[in-house]
Design a protein around this motif. Sequence first.
Motif, mmCIF file in Angstrom:
data_model
loop_
_atom_site.group_PDB
_atom_site.id
_atom_site.type_symbol
_atom_site.label_atom_id
_atom_site.label_comp_id
_atom_site.label_asym_id
_atom_site.label_seq_id
_atom_site.Cartn_x
_atom_site.Cartn_y
_atom_site.Cartn_z
ATOM 1 N N GLY A 92 46.120 -29.607 15.534
ATOM 2 C CA GLY A 92 47.503 -29.823 15.138
ATOM 3 C C GLY A 92 48.019 -28.706 14.256
ATOM 4 N N ARG A 93 49.115 -28.987 13.579
ATOM 5 C CA ARG A 93 49.694 -28.042 12.627
ATOM 6 C C ARG A 93 49.910 -28.756 11.301
ATOM 7 N NH1 ARG A 93 50.992 -23.118 14.514
ATOM 8 N NH2 ARG A 93 51.420 -22.850 16.747
ATOM 9 N N GLY A 94 49.682 -28.010 10.229
ATOM 10 C CA GLY A 94 49.855 -28.560 8.902
ATOM 11 C C GLY A 94 51.041 -27.932 8.205
ATOM 12 N N TYR A 95 50.942 -27.797 6.892
ATOM 13 C CA TYR A 95 52.023 -27.220 6.108
ATOM 14 C C TYR A 95 52.276 -25.771 6.508
ATOM 15 C CZ TYR A 95 51.439 -31.334 3.159
ATOM 16 O OH TYR A 95 51.353 -32.626 2.707
ATOM 17 N N PHE A 96 53.545 -25.399 6.539
ATOM 18 C CA PHE A 96 53.982 -24.041 6.849
ATOM 19 C C PHE A 96 53.529 -23.592 8.243
ATOM 20 C CE2 PHE A 96 53.090 -24.266 2.222
ATOM 21 C CZ PHE A 96 54.409 -24.263 1.778
ATOM 22 N N GLY A 97 53.272 -24.550 9.131
ATOM 23 C CA GLY A 97 52.928 -24.223 10.505
ATOM 24 C C GLY A 97 51.508 -23.754 10.729
#
Length: 273
Positions: free
Chosen positions: A132-137
Amino acid sequence: MERIVVQRSGTKEFGKSPTVRAAKMNLRMVLKHGKSGRDRWIAVGMINGLLLATLSLLSCDTKTKVGPKPGQGLTKAEFLGRMIVQERYWRIEEISRQEKQQIATVNVREASPLLNSHYLNEVIPVVAVQFGRGYFGKGVVSETKMTGAYGKIPFGEFKCVLMPRTVKESGEWVWDNERRGMKFPLPESIRSLAGALSGKDWLPDTGYVASEPAPLYRGVEEARRAASAERIRIVVEEQSETGKITYVFTMRAAWMTDVEYRDAEHKFGVSLY
């Protein structure tokens, strides 16, 4: 309008289209046989029309049929767009170990000399990896525990339980231009399985998502309509004194759908696997 060129010298005619030749032949049939010839002409015309319609439909179907691109045909953005999907978890279907030309495969639903019962009965059946993606991509790799279908079984819908509180992030995935795939820190389950297959005092840190086979679907409805399994391969490499040993984890998609009940520790539903 169809252009016809007729050569009048001799009895042969050149340049006539198949349509015109067929029409003249049918006309001769009518003149020769009368009513029976006319009936035969009509029957032949109907058969020719059906054949032409069938060929046209087949031609149109071939041109318009659209399927998922193979991994080599995907751009980086398309590949990542299919990998980063919230409802999908990757379960272990099969594991292989290759050293030089020798390949050993583990059917994870059966006893194997390569893995003991602890890994086959307690680790593999609950592995669920997600990208997936987290903070700030930033790319995020996580694993959680999930019951239900795994291994090599026919495609279908199966009862499952997801355990949200067991989620652990292993680190950040990045794009590897050379391999045209994802490079990432391995989740603990994959690390331990690779170490057990090695049989040495070795634990890998890094793995790769191979470019082939590529993820196919961008959502659960696409997967449901396709009604076929979706796979990726996680590749782990060990450098030994005799050369490189490659461990391949064939991961199969389990789409979490139709959640029936949830609490803080469990999510009960159905996996499309």
